[in-house]
Design a protein around this motif. Structure first.
Motif, PDB file in Angstrom:
ATOM      1  N   GLU A  88       0.826  -1.200   0.000  1.00  0.00           N
ATOM      2  CA  GLU A  88       0.000   0.000   0.000  1.00  0.00           C
ATOM      3  C   GLU A  88       0.863   1.253   0.000  1.00  0.00           C
ATOM      4  O   GLU A  88       1.849   1.350   0.730  1.00  0.00           O
ATOM      5  CB  GLU A  88      -0.909   0.007   1.229  1.00  0.00           C
ATOM      6  CG  GLU A  88      -1.846   1.202   1.285  1.00  0.00           C
ATOM      7  CD  GLU A  88      -2.782   1.160   2.480  1.00  0.00           C
ATOM      8  OE1 GLU A  88      -3.464   2.160   2.735  1.00  0.00           O
ATOM      9  OE2 GLU A  88      -2.816   0.108   3.150  1.00  0.00           O
ATOM     10  N   PHE A  89       0.499   2.208  -0.826  1.00  0.00           N
ATOM     11  CA  PHE A  89       1.177   3.500  -0.863  1.00  0.00           C
ATOM     12  C   PHE A  89       0.942   4.239   0.450  1.00  0.00           C
ATOM     13  O   PHE A  89      -0.185   4.311   0.941  1.00  0.00           O
ATOM     14  CB  PHE A  89       0.633   4.321  -2.029  1.00  0.00           C
ATOM     15  CG  PHE A  89       0.979   5.784  -1.990  1.00  0.00           C
ATOM     16  CD1 PHE A  89       2.171   6.240  -2.527  1.00  0.00           C
ATOM     17  CD2 PHE A  89       0.114   6.700  -1.419  1.00  0.00           C
ATOM     18  CE1 PHE A  89       2.493   7.587  -2.501  1.00  0.00           C
ATOM     19  CE2 PHE A  89       0.422   8.046  -1.393  1.00  0.00           C
ATOM     20  CZ  PHE A  89       1.610   8.489  -1.931  1.00  0.00           C
ATOM     21  N   VAL A  90       2.001   4.782   1.024  1.00  0.00           N
ATOM     22  CA  VAL A  90       1.901   5.570   2.253  1.00  0.00           C
ATOM     23  C   VAL A  90       2.631   6.887   2.022  1.00  0.00           C
ATOM     24  O   VAL A  90       3.818   6.902   1.681  1.00  0.00           O
ATOM     25  CB  VAL A  90       2.518   4.831   3.460  1.00  0.00           C
ATOM     26  CG1 VAL A  90       2.449   5.711   4.704  1.00  0.00           C
ATOM     27  CG2 VAL A  90       1.800   3.506   3.709  1.00  0.00           C
ATOM     28  N   ARG A  91       1.935   7.985   2.207  1.00  0.00           N
ATOM     29  CA  ARG A  91       2.548   9.296   2.001  1.00  0.00           C
ATOM     30  C   ARG A  91       3.451   9.622   3.184  1.00  0.00           C
ATOM     31  O   ARG A  91       3.040   9.506   4.338  1.00  0.00           O
ATOM     32  CB  ARG A  91       1.463  10.367   1.842  1.00  0.00           C
ATOM     33  CG  ARG A  91       2.003  11.732   1.427  1.00  0.00           C
ATOM     34  CD  ARG A  91       0.863  12.623   0.965  1.00  0.00           C
ATOM     35  NE  ARG A  91       0.250  12.076  -0.253  1.00  0.00           N
ATOM     36  CZ  ARG A  91       0.712  12.295  -1.470  1.00  0.00           C
ATOM     37  NH1 ARG A  91       1.787  13.036  -1.655  1.00  0.00           N
ATOM     38  NH2 ARG A  91       0.102  11.777  -2.515  1.00  0.00           N
ATOM     39  N   GLU A  92       4.669  10.040   2.887  1.00  0.00           N
ATOM     40  CA  GLU A  92       5.628  10.342   3.941  1.00  0.00           C
ATOM     41  C   GLU A  92       5.214  11.591   4.711  1.00  0.00           C
ATOM     42  O   GLU A  92       4.575  12.498   4.164  1.00  0.00           O
ATOM     43  CB  GLU A  92       7.020  10.550   3.346  1.00  0.00           C
ATOM     44  CG  GLU A  92       7.636   9.276   2.783  1.00  0.00           C
ATOM     45  CD  GLU A  92       9.037   9.519   2.252  1.00  0.00           C
ATOM     46  OE1 GLU A  92       9.414  10.707   2.113  1.00  0.00           O
ATOM     47  OE2 GLU A  92       9.739   8.534   1.989  1.00  0.00           O
ATOM     48  N   PRO A  93       5.579  11.670   5.992  1.00  0.00           N
ATOM     49  CA  PRO A  93       5.278  12.883   6.768  1.00  0.00           C
ATOM     50  C   PRO A  93       5.978  14.100   6.173  1.00  0.00           C
ATOM     51  O   PRO A  93       7.011  13.989   5.510  1.00  0.00           O
ATOM     52  CB  PRO A  93       5.842  12.555   8.158  1.00  0.00           C
ATOM     53  CG  PRO A  93       5.981  11.069   8.198  1.00  0.00           C
ATOM     54  CD  PRO A  93       6.254  10.637   6.792  1.00  0.00           C
ATOM     55  N   LEU A  94       5.402  15.259   6.425  1.00  0.00           N
ATOM     56  CA  LEU A  94       5.998  16.498   5.953  1.00  0.00           C
ATOM     57  C   LEU A  94       7.284  16.783   6.717  1.00  0.00           C
ATOM     58  O   LEU A  94       7.352  16.578   7.929  1.00  0.00           O
ATOM     59  CB  LEU A  94       5.011  17.655   6.126  1.00  0.00           C
ATOM     60  CG  LEU A  94       3.727  17.535   5.304  1.00  0.00           C
ATOM     61  CD1 LEU A  94       2.685  18.522   5.784  1.00  0.00           C
ATOM     62  CD2 LEU A  94       4.019  17.733   3.829  1.00  0.00           C
ATOM     63  N   GLY A  95       8.291  17.269   6.021  1.00  0.00           N
ATOM     64  CA  GLY A  95       9.597  17.436   6.637  1.00  0.00           C
ATOM     65  C   GLY A  95       9.786  18.734   7.395  1.00  0.00           C
ATOM     66  O   GLY A  95      10.604  18.815   8.305  1.00  0.00           O
ATOM     67  N   VAL A  96       9.041  19.801   7.032  1.00  0.00           N
ATOM     68  CA  VAL A  96       9.203  21.103   7.680  1.00  0.00           C
ATOM     69  C   VAL A  96       7.809  21.659   7.965  1.00  0.00           C
ATOM     70  O   VAL A  96       7.378  22.645   7.383  1.00  0.00           O
ATOM     71  CB  VAL A  96      10.000  22.085   6.798  1.00  0.00           C
ATOM     72  CG1 VAL A  96      10.375  23.336   7.598  1.00  0.00           C
ATOM     73  CG2 VAL A  96      11.273  21.436   6.263  1.00  0.00           C
ATOM     74  N   ALA A  97       7.096  21.007   8.849  1.00  0.00           N
ATOM     75  CA  ALA A  97       5.691  21.340   9.094  1.00  0.00           C
ATOM     76  C   ALA A  97       5.572  22.450  10.133  1.00  0.00           C
ATOM     77  O   ALA A  97       5.045  22.263  11.231  1.00  0.00           O
ATOM     78  CB  ALA A  97       4.924  20.100   9.528  1.00  0.00           C
ATOM     79  N   GLY A  98       6.061  23.640   9.795  1.00  0.00           N
ATOM     80  CA  GLY A  98       5.936  24.782  10.690  1.00  0.00           C
ATOM     81  C   GLY A  98       4.622  25.511  10.471  1.00  0.00           C
ATOM     82  O   GLY A  98       3.747  25.065   9.743  1.00  0.00           O
ATOM     83  N   ARG A  99       4.485  26.662  11.115  1.00  0.00           N
ATOM     84  CA  ARG A  99       3.308  27.513  10.963  1.00  0.00           C
ATOM     85  C   ARG A  99       3.758  28.953  10.801  1.00  0.00           C
ATOM     86  O   ARG A  99       4.721  29.392  11.430  1.00  0.00           O
ATOM     87  CB  ARG A  99       2.409  27.428  12.203  1.00  0.00           C
ATOM     88  CG  ARG A  99       1.711  26.104  12.443  1.00  0.00           C
ATOM     89  CD  ARG A  99       0.387  26.007  11.702  1.00  0.00           C
ATOM     90  NE  ARG A  99      -0.509  27.130  11.894  1.00  0.00           N
ATOM     91  CZ  ARG A  99      -1.285  27.336  12.970  1.00  0.00           C
ATOM     92  NH1 ARG A  99      -1.253  26.493  13.993  1.00  0.00           N
ATOM     93  NH2 ARG A  99      -2.093  28.378  13.028  1.00  0.00           N
ATOM     94  N   ILE A 100       3.043  29.697   9.990  1.00  0.00           N
ATOM     95  CA  ILE A 100       3.216  31.138   9.884  1.00  0.00           C
ATOM     96  C   ILE A 100       1.961  31.760  10.484  1.00  0.00           C
ATOM     97  O   ILE A 100       0.857  31.576   9.956  1.00  0.00           O
ATOM     98  CB  ILE A 100       3.406  31.572   8.419  1.00  0.00           C
ATOM     99  CG1 ILE A 100       4.655  30.923   7.834  1.00  0.00           C
ATOM    100  CG2 ILE A 100       3.504  33.094   8.324  1.00  0.00           C
ATOM    101  CD1 ILE A 100       4.838  31.151   6.344  1.00  0.00           C
ATOM    102  N   THR A 101       2.111  32.455  11.596  1.00  0.00           N
ATOM    103  CA  THR A 101       0.952  32.945  12.342  1.00  0.00           C
ATOM    104  C   THR A 101       1.055  34.445  12.574  1.00  0.00           C
ATOM    105  O   THR A 101       2.104  35.069  12.386  1.00  0.00           O
ATOM    106  CB  THR A 101       0.823  32.227  13.693  1.00  0.00           C
ATOM    107  OG1 THR A 101       1.905  32.623  14.550  1.00  0.00           O
ATOM    108  CG2 THR A 101       0.853  30.710  13.522  1.00  0.00           C
TER     109      THR A 101
END
Length: 329
Positions: free
Chosen positions: A9-22
């Motif tokens: 099954e295809f599994v999408r890799e986690p995001l590498g730079v999952a920051g936030r601009i707030t």
């Protein structure tokens, strides 16, 4: 971008730079007009979600847009459409350079969209879901006059959006990159069960949630608009073409003809990317000449269902000259 488990099954890799601009001034990445460059690609549906959101909200003057070309290699997305193969603002050839500035020795997936801090050249975040929400909320001060409310019912949008993500947005990839017949069959059934349910849902209403365009519509549409050009054949999602599904085809045309949607699409770049980059699926790299895209401009009849596309707001103006895509012929 992806890997396969033992099940195939295809599994999408986690995001590498999952920051936030707030909007918090003390945030690691605070909202500031002119500070960031949104890097996307015309080929990519995940980037398209954020590009459409930026267009509808009128954030073009606050956030510049860089477009990576449709072709890339193991080094990442490349600015091969720009003069000298270099992004004119960031001064880089490969997007990986901005990831490596953010995370020295970066070894995860290099994806678009990515919001890059121009001064430092670092990726601030590649979290497309957070970006599309934050553009509506954290960047509100810089919205255009008449910007629509894309999150009028966040709970319902998230509820319907979860199924769209699992079975449609990601579902076509699960079909295309399945490593076993069983994995493909499961993904194929889930995709078409969900599309059938969405077709029923949209048979008597113009939009997915309420009577206006919301983020849920953006999420579904970016997959529908690429369906016949890429997913039907390339990813083997081939029970029907979109053009053979009366409700979804009319719904997709309605949005295509709405300012902010069709004016973000380049079908040639979509095909060049999927057929030219995924050599494990298409080893020859041959890009198909079809399908004929002119049908996207035919009458859709969906306005008979009522609804107010932008609610109390107004349509966005034309895209900036340097962001315009080739017109359909």
């Amino acid at each position: 971008m992806e890997r396969e488990q033992g099940s195939g099954e295809f599994v999408r890799e986690p995001l590498g730079v999952a920051g936030r601009i707030t909007a918090e001034e003390s945030a690691p990445w605070p909202v500031a007009p002119g500070r960031y460059r949104l890097v996307g690609a015309r080929a990519c549906p995940w980037a398209n979600r954020v590009i459409i959101t930026r267009r509808l909200l009128g954030l073009e003057d606050a956030i510049s847009l860089g477009i990576a070309g449709p072709l890339h290699d193991e080094r990442s997305w490349r600015f091969h459409l720009d003069p000298g193969n270099v992004d004119p603002v960031l001064g880089i050839e490969y997007l990986r350079e901005a990831y490596e500035k953010a995370v020295p020795g970066y070894d995860d997936g290099v994806t678009v969209p990515a919001m890059v801090d121009v001064a430092s050249g670092k990726v601030a975040t590649n979290d497309y879901a957070a970006l599309e929400r934050d553009l509506s909320t954290e960047w509100r001060e810089f919205h255009r006059d008449g910007a629509p409310d894309l999150w009028p019912d966040a709970g319902e949008i998230d509820r319907i959006g979860e199924g769209i993500f699992d079975d449609v947005n990601n579902g076509v990839y699960k079909c295309g990159f399945a490593g076993t017949q069983d994995a493909y069959d499961r993904a194929y059934r889930a995709l078409w069960d969900r599309l059938d349910a969405l077709s029923g849902h949209l048979s008597d209403r113009r939009y997915l949630v309420g009577d206006t365009i919301t983020q849920a519509d953006i999420r579904l549409w970016v997959t529908l608009v690429r369906f016949d050009a890429a997913y039907h054949g390339h990813f083997k999602a081939n029970r029907h073409k979109l053009t053979e599904l009366p409700v979804l085809w009319a719904y997709a045309r309605d949005l295509f003809q709405t300012p902010g949607f069709g004016d973000t699409i380049d079908f040639e770049q979509v095909k060049q990317h999927y057929y030219g980059v995924h050599t494990s699926i298409n080893p020859t790299g041959i890009v198909p000449d079809g399908p004929d895209p002119s049908g996207w401009l035919t009458p859709h009849g969906r306005d008979e269902l009522g609804g107010r596309p932008f609610g109390d707001g107004t349509p966005p103006g034309p895209p900036p000259g340097n962001e315009r895509v080739p017109p359909l012929t």
